[in-house]
Design a protein around this motif. Structure first.
Motif, PDB file in Angstrom:
ATOM      1  N   LEU A   1       0.829  -1.209   0.000  1.00 34.40           N
ATOM      2  CA  LEU A   1       0.000   0.000   0.000  1.00 34.40           C
ATOM      3  C   LEU A   1       0.863   1.259   0.000  1.00 34.40           C
ATOM      4  N   VAL A   2       1.906   1.287   0.823  1.00 28.99           N
ATOM      5  CA  VAL A   2       2.784   2.465   0.867  1.00 28.99           C
ATOM      6  C   VAL A   2       3.481   2.670  -0.474  1.00 28.99           C
ATOM      7  N   LEU A   3       4.004   1.584  -1.070  1.00 33.63           N
ATOM      8  CA  LEU A   3       4.663   1.703  -2.371  1.00 33.63           C
ATOM      9  C   LEU A   3       3.681   2.161  -3.446  1.00 33.63           C
ATOM     10  N   GLY A   4       2.449   1.650  -3.400  1.00 37.10           N
ATOM     11  CA  GLY A   4       1.442   2.068  -4.369  1.00 37.10           C
ATOM     12  C   GLY A   4       1.102   3.543  -4.248  1.00 37.10           C
ATOM     13  N   LEU A   5       0.975   4.026  -3.012  1.00 36.23           N
ATOM     14  CA  LEU A   5       0.670   5.453  -2.797  1.00 36.23           C
ATOM     15  C   LEU A   5       1.827   6.332  -3.255  1.00 36.23           C
ATOM     16  N   VAL A   6       3.069   5.859  -3.064  1.00 40.07           N
ATOM     17  CA  VAL A   6       4.223   6.609  -3.568  1.00 40.07           C
ATOM     18  C   VAL A   6       4.192   6.637  -5.092  1.00 40.07           C
ATOM     19  N   GLY A   7       3.895   5.482  -5.708  1.00 43.78           N
ATOM     20  CA  GLY A   7       3.840   5.413  -7.162  1.00 43.78           C
ATOM     21  C   GLY A   7       2.767   6.302  -7.753  1.00 43.78           C
ATOM     22  N   MET A   8       1.630   6.422  -7.051  1.00 46.99           N
ATOM     23  CA  MET A   8       0.539   7.292  -7.517  1.00 46.99           C
ATOM     24  C   MET A   8       0.781   8.748  -7.149  1.00 46.99           C
ATOM     25  N   GLN A   9       1.872   9.000  -6.430  1.00 43.18           N
ATOM     26  CA  GLN A   9       2.245  10.333  -5.956  1.00 43.18           C
ATOM     27  C   GLN A   9       1.209  10.905  -4.987  1.00 43.18           C
ATOM     28  N   ALA A  10       0.422  10.014  -4.372  1.00 42.22           N
ATOM     29  CA  ALA A  10      -0.470  10.441  -3.301  1.00 42.22           C
ATOM     30  C   ALA A  10       0.301  10.606  -2.006  1.00 42.22           C
TER      31      ALA A  10
ATOM     32  N   PRO B   1       4.341  11.621  -0.695  1.00 42.41           N
ATOM     33  CA  PRO B   1       5.676  12.059  -1.134  1.00 42.41           C
ATOM     34  C   PRO B   1       6.694  10.927  -0.992  1.00 42.41           C
ATOM     35  N   VAL B   2       7.647  10.903  -1.895  1.00 47.91           N
ATOM     36  CA  VAL B   2       8.637   9.828  -1.916  1.00 47.91           C
ATOM     37  C   VAL B   2       9.380   9.739  -0.587  1.00 47.91           C
ATOM     38  N   ASN B   3       9.887  10.868  -0.098  1.00 48.90           N
ATOM     39  CA  ASN B   3      10.662  10.849   1.141  1.00 48.90           C
ATOM     40  C   ASN B   3       9.826  10.361   2.318  1.00 48.90           C
ATOM     41  N   LEU B   4       8.576  10.841   2.404  1.00 54.41           N
ATOM     42  CA  LEU B   4       7.702  10.433   3.497  1.00 54.41           C
ATOM     43  C   LEU B   4       7.347   8.958   3.395  1.00 54.41           C
ATOM     44  N   GLY B   5       7.061   8.493   2.181  1.00 50.52           N
ATOM     45  CA  GLY B   5       6.693   7.089   1.991  1.00 50.52           C
ATOM     46  C   GLY B   5       7.799   6.136   2.418  1.00 50.52           C
ATOM     47  N   PHE B   6       9.043   6.423   2.023  1.00 51.38           N
ATOM     48  CA  PHE B   6      10.147   5.538   2.389  1.00 51.38           C
ATOM     49  C   PHE B   6      10.510   5.688   3.859  1.00 51.38           C
ATOM     50  N   LEU B   7      10.262   6.853   4.450  1.00 52.17           N
ATOM     51  CA  LEU B   7      10.464   7.001   5.896  1.00 52.17           C
ATOM     52  C   LEU B   7       9.460   6.140   6.658  1.00 52.17           C
ATOM     53  N   VAL B   8       8.219   6.093   6.177  1.00 47.87           N
ATOM     54  CA  VAL B   8       7.205   5.234   6.793  1.00 47.87           C
ATOM     55  C   VAL B   8       7.647   3.771   6.739  1.00 47.87           C
ATOM     56  N   LEU B   9       8.159   3.341   5.586  1.00 48.29           N
ATOM     57  CA  LEU B   9       8.644   1.952   5.463  1.00 48.29           C
ATOM     58  C   LEU B   9       9.799   1.686   6.413  1.00 48.29           C
ATOM     59  N   LEU B  10      10.711   2.634   6.539  1.00 46.35           N
ATOM     60  CA  LEU B  10      11.862   2.463   7.424  1.00 46.35           C
ATOM     61  C   LEU B  10      11.416   2.291   8.876  1.00 46.35           C
TER      62      LEU B  10
ATOM     63  N   ILE C   1      11.348 -11.018   9.399  1.00 49.66           N
ATOM     64  CA  ILE C   1      11.637 -11.001   7.963  1.00 49.66           C
ATOM     65  C   ILE C   1      10.892  -9.860   7.283  1.00 49.66           C
ATOM     66  N   GLY C   2       9.611  -9.702   7.621  1.00 48.62           N
ATOM     67  CA  GLY C   2       8.840  -8.594   7.053  1.00 48.62           C
ATOM     68  C   GLY C   2       9.430  -7.252   7.441  1.00 48.62           C
ATOM     69  N   GLY C   3       9.880  -7.139   8.696  1.00 43.10           N
ATOM     70  CA  GLY C   3      10.491  -5.900   9.138  1.00 43.10           C
ATOM     71  C   GLY C   3      11.797  -5.621   8.403  1.00 43.10           C
ATOM     72  N   ALA C   4      12.597  -6.669   8.162  1.00 44.03           N
ATOM     73  CA  ALA C   4      13.862  -6.482   7.440  1.00 44.03           C
ATOM     74  C   ALA C   4      13.604  -6.028   6.011  1.00 44.03           C
ATOM     75  N   ILE C   5      12.572  -6.593   5.369  1.00 46.86           N
ATOM     76  CA  ILE C   5      12.228  -6.179   4.002  1.00 46.86           C
ATOM     77  C   ILE C   5      11.824  -4.705   3.979  1.00 46.86           C
ATOM     78  N   ALA C   6      10.951  -4.315   4.902  1.00 44.34           N
ATOM     79  CA  ALA C   6      10.504  -2.924   4.964  1.00 44.34           C
ATOM     80  C   ALA C   6      11.674  -1.996   5.295  1.00 44.34           C
ATOM     81  N   PHE C   7      12.568  -2.445   6.201  1.00 40.25           N
ATOM     82  CA  PHE C   7      13.713  -1.617   6.593  1.00 40.25           C
ATOM     83  C   PHE C   7      14.650  -1.387   5.417  1.00 40.25           C
ATOM     84  N   VAL C   8      14.962  -2.453   4.669  1.00 36.66           N
ATOM     85  CA  VAL C   8      15.868  -2.319   3.525  1.00 36.66           C
ATOM     86  C   VAL C   8      15.251  -1.407   2.466  1.00 36.66           C
ATOM     87  N   LEU C   9      13.959  -1.589   2.181  1.00 37.36           N
ATOM     88  CA  LEU C   9      13.300  -0.720   1.203  1.00 37.36           C
ATOM     89  C   LEU C   9      13.317   0.733   1.664  1.00 37.36           C
ATOM     90  N   GLY C  10      12.996   0.949   2.926  1.00 38.76           N
ATOM     91  CA  GLY C  10      12.966   2.315   3.440  1.00 38.76           C
ATOM     92  C   GLY C  10      14.340   2.954   3.469  1.00 38.76           C
TER      93      GLY C  10
END
Length: 591
Positions: free
Chosen positions: A293-302, A304-313, A334-343
């Protein structure tokens, strides 16, 4: 808090964990040193020329790539930055970001449409015309910049007029700012006009046409351009040309910004979160759904990129911390590590010189890998096994409906379990045994039944009689107090206490808990009321009056709350309330 204390008691005793932490630190150090060795700053005796390819649909990924390229060129005081453009267009919002980045650049930006057969259409036309020097390869074209809907269709109604008017003004402003033919540029938008390289040069839309990229440096060397309000003579001959390649974050942004992928991520994310809500405890749908959902909202520009990846982090860090305290079987970790690396991909998005970028990238990858490895091992059998100790005979509740395998909650921790009988969400369970694989076997726990023996009835009668006697003494002391506010509050306390006693007589399921509550609160209320009634008539003290008011407010509020909670399984909450009252009685001089 109990889980936290248990964790700290377990961790120091695990020798392998301490070795793991040391290994992770060494891994980070060695990989970081390797990054230093490979990230040495190139020879900067002459300012280089940087080259970046804008050869995809314009979206947040290409915008981030251009911003990174400009920051890198600025960090090395580059002689110029060349944008090699070949794009069919893209998002207007990302186009505006790229035009803004070019206008604020501290190094000259040369737009080059090439090779032959390439085009700068739609969003590409805006970007080309915004550069300090616009160059086209023979056999290329520019224009066709009319705005369309996200699906490529026509925009209808008043919105079409608003967008068209705004986009025309945007294009005209860009062209006038660079002293280019604003009328032709505006027709790119209003009439979707497109020009070949030679036609664009003749119409003063671009500044130069070259046979190929190899001729570009020679053609622009020594040419004067307007840069930051003054003439600047380009000196690019014999300069080293350094290619800037897209980072991993640029590829990710380019992927999620595709309209179909962004819509799919949002749809799948919402569906997964809905599944998690229907069956709490599955965990994996909730984690993956949130990331999607966070990646989709970033892709739709709903978002902001910086805020979206901070949320994932932050989401990733929270999940990995939660894995230590919740029996997630590695899913949370594992899910947390995936989100952390993406963020963390977007952490170092500032102007980082090349001699530091390799080091930062190496260290960040090492730290991410170390955290993932630590999470997997810590949540492995040696920690998980320690969580299982002492669970036999424990009482908990089922988190989901299940007939064979499911999840249960014991002492605020989630465990996977097998059941001997069908269980429904909220059923009380008891741990029967723990198998070789540290999996729990549970059954329905016996519910507490009303005690009907003569001994129990006598205990209830005795407790109620003692409590009613204390209530009468509180009422008598209240009658001797002349403060109207205090008399009313004391009357309400007595009424609530009578109501609680009536509930105990009707359903005496846990007389021990009731006795503890009544003895502490009724006894405290009786002592403080009788003490104040005895002293207030001949000792006039504002502090004494305020102390008495504070205690009565605490007792009345807690009586009301515990009237609702008395027969719930909330003994911890009751004990905390009792300790709070005892501390207050001592502080006010009552005990």
């Amino acid at each position: 808090m109990t889980s936290l204390m248990n964790l700290f008691r377990v961790l120091p005793s695990i020798k392998s964990l301490r070795m793991l932490v040391g290994a992770c630190l060494l891994l980070s150090l060695f990989v970081g040193i390797g990054g230093l060795a490979h990230g040495k700053k190139p020879n900067d005796s002459a300012a280089p020329v940087y080259l970046v390819n804008i050869d995809a649909v314009i979206n947040p990924g290409t915008a981030a790539l251009l911003e990174h390229a400009i920051e890198t060129a600025e960090a090395y005081s580059a002689a110029a930055l060349i944008l090699r453009i070949n794009t069919p267009g893209g998002l207007l919002s990302s186009t505006r970001d790229m035009v803004r980045a070019i206008s604020e650049s501290k190094v000259p930006v040369i737009g080059y449409v090439g090779p032959a057969g390439a085009s700068a259409t739609s969003a590409g036309a805006f970007i080309l015309l915004s550069t300090h020097l616009a160059v086209m390869n023979s056999g290329t074209n520019v224009g066709a910049a009319s705005p369309v809907a996200g699906d490529g269709g026509e925009i209808q109604g008043t919105m079409a007029k608003k967008i068209m008017s705004d986009t025309r003004a945007f294009m005209r402003g860009i062209a006038k700012h660079r002293n280019r033919n604003a009328d032709i540029a505006e027709r790119f938008v209003s009439e979707a006009e497109s020009l070949s390289a030679d036609e664009a040069l003749e119409a003063n839309v671009v500044d130069l046409v070259v046979p190929g990229f190899s001729d570009l440096i020679k053609a622009v060397d020594g040419r004067e351009i307007q840069f930051q309000g003054q003439l600047l003579k380009l000196a690019l001959s014999d300069k080293e040309i350094r290619q800037i390649t897209p980072r991993f974050i640029d590829h990710i942004l380019g992927l999620v910004a595709h309209p179909q992928i962004a819509h799919m991520l949002i749809s799948v994310g919402l569906l997964a979160i809905f599944i998690e809500m229907l069956a709490p405890g599955l965990t994996l749908p909730g984690i993956l759904g949130t990331i999607a959902l966070v990646l989709g909202l970033v892709g739709m520009q709903a978002l902001p990129v910086n805020l979206g990846f901070l949320v994932l982090l932050l989401f990733g860090i929270a999940l990995m911390i939660a894995e230590y305290f919740v029996a997630g079987f590695g899913v949370l970790g594992i899910g947390g590590a995936i989100a952390f690396v993406l963020g963390s991909l977007n952490l170092f998005d500032g102007p980082i010189p090349a001699d530091q970028s390799n080091t930062i990238l190496s260290v960040s990858i090492a730290v991410s890998a170390a955290m993932l490895l630590a999470t997997l091992l810590i949540t492995g059998s040696f920690i998980f096994g320690s969580r299982q100790k002492g669970l036999k005979g424990k009482i908990g509740e089922a988190m989901v409906d299940f007939d064979s395998n499911g999840y249960v909650l014991i002492d605020q921790q989630r465990f996977s379990a097998d059941t001997l009988e069908p269980l429904r969400h909220g059923d009380r369970i008891e741990v029967v045994k723990i198998d070789r694989n540290d999996r729990l076997l549970v059954k329905k726990a016996q519910q507490n039944l009303p005690r009907t023996t003569d001994e129990s009835n006598n205990e209830v009668k005795q407790t109620v009689a003692e409590s009613r006697s204390m209530i009468r003494r509180i009422e008598q002391a209240g009658n001797r107090i002349h403060n109207h506010e205090f008399k009313n509050r004391i009357e309400r306390i007595c009424m609530i206490a009578d109501s609680i006693l009536s509930e105990i007589e009707a359903d005496p399921r846990d007389i021990r808990k009731a006795r503890k509550f009544l003895n502490v609160y009724l006894d405290g209320a009786m002592q403080v009321t009788e003490g104040y009634a005895k002293t207030h008539s001949h000792i006039q003290s504002g502090q004494l009056t305020q102390n008495f008011r504070n205690v009565l407010e605490t007792i009345e509020a807690t009586f009301l709350e515990q009237q609702q909670k008395l027969f719930e399984d909330d003994l911890f909450d009751l004990d905390v309330k009792i300790e709070v009252l005892n501390a207050q009685l001592k502080r006010e001089g009552i005990r």
